[in-house]
Structures are given as structure tokens and as C-alpha cells.
Motif scaffolding. Structure first.
Motif, short mmCIF file in Angstrom:
data_model
loop_
_atom_site.label_atom_id
_atom_site.label_comp_id
_atom_site.label_asym_id
_atom_site.label_seq_id
_atom_site.Cartn_x
_atom_site.Cartn_y
_atom_site.Cartn_z
N ARG A 16 0.75 -1.18 -0.16
CA ARG A 16 0.02 -0.08 0.02
C ARG A 16 0.93 1.28 0.01
NH1 ARG A 16 -3.29 -1.27 5.11
NH2 ARG A 16 -3.33 1.18 4.90
N PRO A 17 1.58 1.64 -1.23
CA PRO A 17 2.40 2.88 -1.26
C PRO A 17 1.55 4.25 -0.80
CG PRO A 17 2.39 1.66 -3.37
CD PRO A 17 1.35 0.99 -2.62
N ALA A 18 0.35 4.37 -1.08
CA ALA A 18 -0.35 5.38 -0.78
C ALA A 18 -0.37 5.63 0.72
CB ALA A 18 -1.70 5.63 -1.14
N ALA A 19 -0.49 4.60 1.68
CA ALA A 19 -0.38 4.75 3.06
C ALA A 19 1.05 5.13 3.57
CB ALA A 19 -0.55 3.26 3.72
N VAL A 20 2.06 4.77 2.77
CA VAL A 20 3.30 5.21 3.04
C VAL A 20 3.66 6.81 2.90
CG1 VAL A 20 5.90 4.99 2.52
CG2 VAL A 20 4.39 2.83 2.87
N ARG A 21 2.96 6.99 1.75
CA ARG A 21 3.05 8.38 1.42
C ARG A 21 2.48 9.51 2.43
NH1 ARG A 21 3.01 6.44 -3.75
NH2 ARG A 21 0.70 6.66 -4.09
N ARG A 22 1.06 8.98 3.02
CA ARG A 22 0.40 9.66 3.99
C ARG A 22 1.39 9.57 5.24
NH1 ARG A 22 -3.92 6.78 1.61
NH2 ARG A 22 -4.02 5.14 3.30
N ARG A 26 2.76 12.64 7.30
CA ARG A 26 2.55 12.91 8.96
C ARG A 26 3.97 13.04 9.71
NH1 ARG A 26 -1.38 8.73 8.31
NH2 ARG A 26 0.40 7.29 8.88
N LEU A 27 4.79 12.51 9.23
CA LEU A 27 6.07 12.71 9.80
C LEU A 27 7.03 13.91 9.48
CD1 LEU A 27 7.30 8.72 9.41
CD2 LEU A 27 6.79 9.94 11.60
N GLY A 28 6.34 14.60 8.52
CA GLY A 28 7.09 16.03 8.34
C GLY A 28 7.87 15.97 7.26
N PHE A 29 7.53 14.92 6.08
CA PHE A 29 8.41 14.78 4.71
C PHE A 29 7.40 15.60 3.90
CE2 PHE A 29 10.46 11.89 7.31
CZ PHE A 29 11.95 11.94 6.67
N VAL A 30 7.94 16.15 2.87
CA VAL A 30 7.42 16.68 1.86
C VAL A 30 7.92 16.29 0.27
CG1 VAL A 30 6.61 18.62 3.07
CG2 VAL A 30 8.56 18.97 2.01
N PHE A 31 6.86 16.12 -0.50
CA PHE A 31 7.47 15.76 -1.96
C PHE A 31 8.54 16.78 -2.33
CE2 PHE A 31 7.05 16.41 -6.41
CZ PHE A 31 7.73 15.05 -6.71
N SER A 32 9.65 16.46 -2.97
CA SER A 32 10.60 17.20 -3.49
C SER A 32 10.54 17.44 -4.96
CB SER A 32 12.01 16.86 -3.11
OG SER A 32 12.90 17.81 -3.34
N ARG A 118 11.69 15.01 1.34
CA ARG A 118 12.68 15.73 2.17
C ARG A 118 11.91 16.08 3.41
NH1 ARG A 118 11.69 20.80 2.60
NH2 ARG A 118 10.79 21.95 0.59
N GLN A 119 12.44 16.24 4.58
CA GLN A 119 12.19 16.68 5.76
C GLN A 119 12.12 18.10 5.62
OE1 GLN A 119 14.64 15.03 8.42
NE2 GLN A 119 13.03 13.89 9.52
N LYS A 120 10.83 18.67 6.33
CA LYS A 120 10.61 20.16 6.24
C LYS A 120 11.82 20.80 6.98
CE LYS A 120 5.65 19.86 6.28
NZ LYS A 120 4.27 19.79 6.90
N THR A 121 12.46 20.26 7.94
CA THR A 121 13.71 20.74 8.40
C THR A 121 14.93 20.81 7.36
OG1 THR A 121 14.34 18.70 9.31
CG2 THR A 121 12.90 20.18 10.85
N ARG A 122 14.92 20.17 6.49
CA ARG A 122 15.69 20.13 5.37
C ARG A 122 17.13 19.65 6.04
NH1 ARG A 122 14.96 24.31 1.07
NH2 ARG A 122 13.06 25.39 1.58
N ARG A 123 17.06 18.72 6.46
CA ARG A 123 17.99 17.77 7.11
C ARG A 123 18.45 16.90 5.88
NH1 ARG A 123 16.23 15.69 12.99
NH2 ARG A 123 16.20 17.70 14.19
N GLU A 124 19.62 16.39 6.00
CA GLU A 124 20.15 15.44 4.80
C GLU A 124 19.26 14.10 4.58
OE1 GLU A 124 22.47 18.42 3.48
OE2 GLU A 124 22.37 16.45 2.49
#
Length: 142
Positions: A16-22, A26-32, A118-124
Motif C-alpha cells: 500500500r504505497p499510498a499509506a506510506v506517502r501519508r 505525518r512525519l514531516g516529509f514533503v514531496f521534493s 525531504r524533511q521540512k527541516t531540510r536535514r540531509e
């Protein structure tokens, strides 16, 4: 510039890849970004690199090219870790000609679309999804 280090990766096949994207959101990652890749795996006529669990790959994405050598992996069932050296290449088609003149030949070709988060905090830390025409797999690299 050449990069040298150890690649550590875990590849997961997801039902279920859609669940992983969600969950990533929730964990603060955004599509780059999305990026299309074409990967040429090279070896000798006798498959010397493969026999030694090594890989020589020439990758194109957009107008950029990268040559990568991967050494043999460590013996671990949880994840794969292996030495990796790569460098940007100005003219990948010309380099391919040179490698063929040196005795390397294309033994495999694969294409994929890479989605990077990427994390919204822009970590590596990066979380990447790699999609091949047959299935969707996720790869986590650190």
C-alpha cells in the motif's frame, strides 16, 4: 566531483504505497521532485564484475550523467552495505564509447522514475521512492 563512501540501503516492496506517502507527510516529509533515470550496467565479456559482486553503472537523468562503481557488499541479511564511488560525467555517451573500447559492454539496462521526499527541516536524511515499470519499491538511504 567524485563521491566516495559506503552505500547502505534497504529495499522494501510495499502493498500500500499510498499509506506510506501519508505516513511520510505525518512525519514531516514533503514531496521534493520526480526524476526519470536511465541506467546502463556494464561488465566485461566474462562478467568479471558480477562474479566479484561488483557493479559499474552509467546513469543519465535529465541532461546529467553519473558513473558509479559499487564494490562487493558486506555479509548482512538486514541491509546491504557496500563501498561506492561515483562521479559526475560531462559527456556520458562519449564515456560509454571509451568504456566499450576498454572491453566493457552493456549487460543490463533499466529505467525508473525516482520520487524524492525531504524533511521540512531540510536535514540531509532522504526518503526515496523508486518505481520501475513492473512494480513499486521503496528504498531508504542514509
Amino acid at each position: 566531483m567524485a563521491a566516495r563512501g559506503v552505500e547502505v540501503e534497504i529495499k522494501l516492496k510495499l502493498r500500500r504505497p499510498a499509506a506510506v506517502r501519508r505516513a511520510l507527510r505525518r512525519l514531516g516529509f514533503v514531496f521534493s521532485s520526480h526524476e526519470y533515470e536511465r541506467n546502463i550496467v556494464l561488465d566485461t565479456e566474462g562478467l568479471t564484475l558480477r562474479q566479484n559482486q561488483c557493479l559499474l553503472r552509467l546513469r543519465s537523468y535529465g541532461k546529467r550523467w553519473k558513473l558509479t562503481f559499487k564494490g562487493p557488499p558486506t555479509a548482512d541479511v538486514t541491509y546491504k552495505a557496500r563501498p561506492e564511488t561515483e562521479t559526475e560525467v560531462a559527456d556520458g555517451e562519449r564515456l560509454l564509447e571509451i568504456l566499450q573500447q576498454l572491453g566493457y559492454r552493456q549487460v543490463f539496462l533499466y529505467e525508473k522514475r525516482r520520487s524524492t521526499y525531504r524533511q521540512k527541516t531540510r536535514r540531509e536524511a532522504r526518503r526515496q521512492k523508486k518505481t520501475t515499470p513492473r512494480e513499486e519499491r521503496w528504498q531508504v538511504e542514509a
